[in-house]
Each structure stands twice: as C-alpha cells, then as structure tokens.
Design a protein around this motif. Structure first.
Motif, PDB file in Angstrom:
ATOM      1  N   UNK A  32      64.390  46.187  19.045  1.00 42.64           N
ATOM      2  CA  UNK A  32      64.589  47.594  19.414  1.00 42.64           C
ATOM      3  C   UNK A  32      63.278  48.359  19.603  1.00 42.64           C
ATOM      4  N   UNK A  33      62.251  48.013  18.857  1.00 45.03           N
ATOM      5  CA  UNK A  33      60.990  48.755  18.918  1.00 45.03           C
ATOM      6  C   UNK A  33      60.334  48.688  20.296  1.00 45.03           C
ATOM      7  N   UNK A  34      60.509  47.600  21.027  1.00 45.48           N
ATOM      8  CA  UNK A  34      59.892  47.529  22.359  1.00 45.48           C
ATOM      9  C   UNK A  34      60.911  47.594  23.490  1.00 45.48           C
ATOM     10  N   UNK A  35      62.126  48.007  23.173  1.00 48.48           N
ATOM     11  CA  UNK A  35      63.160  48.179  24.187  1.00 48.48           C
ATOM     12  C   UNK A  35      62.730  49.124  25.318  1.00 48.48           C
ATOM     13  N   UNK A  36      62.155  50.300  25.022  1.00 53.49           N
ATOM     14  CA  UNK A  36      61.769  51.196  26.126  1.00 53.49           C
ATOM     15  C   UNK A  36      60.754  50.571  27.087  1.00 53.49           C
ATOM     16  N   UNK A  37      59.805  49.828  26.554  1.00 53.75           N
ATOM     17  CA  UNK A  37      58.793  49.210  27.416  1.00 53.75           C
ATOM     18  C   UNK A  37      59.413  48.136  28.313  1.00 53.75           C
ATOM     19  N   UNK A  38      60.236  47.269  27.735  1.00 53.38           N
ATOM     20  CA  UNK A  38      60.870  46.206  28.525  1.00 53.38           C
ATOM     21  C   UNK A  38      61.773  46.811  29.592  1.00 53.38           C
ATOM     22  N   UNK A  39      62.566  47.799  29.210  1.00 49.22           N
ATOM     23  CA  UNK A  39      63.467  48.435  30.181  1.00 49.22           C
ATOM     24  C   UNK A  39      62.688  49.116  31.292  1.00 49.22           C
ATOM     25  N   UNK A  40      61.618  49.810  30.936  1.00 46.40           N
ATOM     26  CA  UNK A  40      60.787  50.451  31.957  1.00 46.40           C
ATOM     27  C   UNK A  40      60.220  49.442  32.926  1.00 46.40           C
ATOM     28  N   UNK A  41      59.733  48.333  32.407  1.00 43.22           N
ATOM     29  CA  UNK A  41      59.177  47.277  33.258  1.00 43.22           C
ATOM     30  C   UNK A  41      60.251  46.709  34.191  1.00 43.22           C
ATOM     31  N   UNK A  42      61.404  46.414  33.643  1.00 43.94           N
ATOM     32  CA  UNK A  42      62.480  45.827  34.454  1.00 43.94           C
ATOM     33  C   UNK A  42      63.006  46.809  35.497  1.00 43.94           C
ATOM     34  N   UNK A  43      63.080  48.074  35.153  1.00 44.51           N
ATOM     35  CA  UNK A  43      63.621  49.069  36.078  1.00 44.51           C
ATOM     36  C   UNK A  43      62.639  49.475  37.168  1.00 44.51           C
ATOM     37  N   UNK A  44      61.341  49.382  36.886  1.00 44.99           N
ATOM     38  CA  UNK A  44      60.340  49.820  37.860  1.00 44.99           C
ATOM     39  C   UNK A  44      59.926  48.735  38.844  1.00 44.99           C
ATOM     40  N   UNK A  45      60.459  47.552  38.696  1.00 46.52           N
ATOM     41  CA  UNK A  45      60.166  46.449  39.607  1.00 46.52           C
ATOM     42  C   UNK A  45      61.431  46.139  40.411  1.00 46.52           C
ATOM     43  N   UNK A  46      61.359  46.356  41.717  1.00 48.54           N
ATOM     44  CA  UNK A  46      62.542  46.197  42.577  1.00 48.54           C
ATOM     45  C   UNK A  46      63.127  44.780  42.479  1.00 48.54           C
ATOM     46  N   UNK A  47      62.257  43.767  42.419  1.00 44.97           N
ATOM     47  CA  UNK A  47      62.743  42.389  42.327  1.00 44.97           C
ATOM     48  C   UNK A  47      63.466  42.134  41.009  1.00 44.97           C
ATOM     49  N   UNK A  48      62.923  42.676  39.911  1.00 47.50           N
ATOM     50  CA  UNK A  48      63.586  42.509  38.616  1.00 47.50           C
ATOM     51  C   UNK A  48      64.962  43.174  38.624  1.00 47.50           C
ATOM     52  N   UNK A  49      65.043  44.345  39.247  1.00 44.93           N
ATOM     53  CA  UNK A  49      66.323  45.061  39.320  1.00 44.93           C
ATOM     54  C   UNK A  49      67.346  44.242  40.090  1.00 44.93           C
ATOM     55  N   UNK A  50      66.905  43.659  41.210  1.00 44.51           N
ATOM     56  CA  UNK A  50      67.814  42.811  41.998  1.00 44.51           C
ATOM     57  C   UNK A  50      68.229  41.572  41.205  1.00 44.51           C
ATOM     58  N   UNK A  51      67.276  41.017  40.455  1.00 47.31           N
ATOM     59  CA  UNK A  51      67.607  39.860  39.616  1.00 47.31           C
ATOM     60  C   UNK A  51      68.697  40.214  38.606  1.00 47.31           C
ATOM     61  N   UNK A  52      68.585  41.386  37.997  1.00 50.62           N
ATOM     62  CA  UNK A  52      69.589  41.798  37.019  1.00 50.62           C
ATOM     63  C   UNK A  52      70.952  42.000  37.690  1.00 50.62           C
TER      64      UNK A  52
END
Length: 119
Positions: A35-55
């Motif tokens: 939980x402590x690094x949830x915001x960082x991981x989510x920010x990274x995944x959401x700000x990368x178009x390819x990661x978003x498509x992967x999800x």
C-alpha cells in the motif's frame, strides 16, 4: 469520549460485503506491505499509454470485458483496483494477482506475468 479497549470491529466494503472482526484479529493485523507505494505504481501505469492498453488487455482476458479506458486506482498485495469505462459507464473493477505480492519487485513481477499471458 475515550476508547480504552477494542471490543470488536466491523468492515463494510460495498456490494453488501460486511465482516466482523474480533479485537484479537484486529490487533494482530498488519499494514499491507504494498500500500505504501500504491500511488507511485498507479501513477506510472496510468501515465504510460502502453501500460494503460496492457491493463485493458488483461481486463479483457480475465473478465471478458472490453473497456474504453482503465485507470489503476490502487494496488495491494493481493491485486489491483481500477476505474473502468465501458459503453460510456464508469465503474470499479478489481483484478487479483496470480500470487500475493509482498514487495515492489513482486508487484512488478505479477503485473508483467499478467500482461505476458495476454499480449
């Protein structure tokens, strides 16, 4: 008002998901290690178009739902929470990890495993 002892507690999780816990179970519980690094991981995944498509591809494979968008809202050791758009409607969706993740490296491994299974 002073609380001297915890007698018990109740958890209300939406969709009628309510549970009771004893004071002993509540006191023995630990903070989720991810939980402590949830915001960082989510920010990274959401700000990368390819990661978003992967999800979106993972959601489509696991749930059978084609989404217009998928925003990772939070993660914990057991999985990921998303805000998804489907046919103009927004709702919450949870994807469990294949295995629990106890640290940041394990979270990445679980996400990569899920993506590789579908992409």
């Amino acid at each position: 008002f002073i609380m001297d002892d915890i007698v018990g507690c109740r958890y209300f999780g939406g969709f009628g998901g309510a549970r009771k816990f004893s004071a002993k179970d509540y006191s023995a519980a630990s903070v989720d290690p991810v939980a402590v690094f949830s915001p960082h991981v989510c920010g990274h995944m959401n700000n990368d178009r390819d990661h978003r498509r992967d999800m979106q591809a993972v959601i489509s494979d696991v749930v059978g739902l084609t989404t217009e968008d998928a925003e990772m809202v939070s993660i914990d050791r057991l999985g990921m929470n998303f805000k998804v758009m489907h046919k103009g409607q927004s709702f919450a969706l949870r994807l469990p990890f294949p295995e629990p993740a106890e640290d940041r490296v394990a979270v990445k491994q679980q996400i990569v495993k899920m993506v590789k299974a579908v992409v």
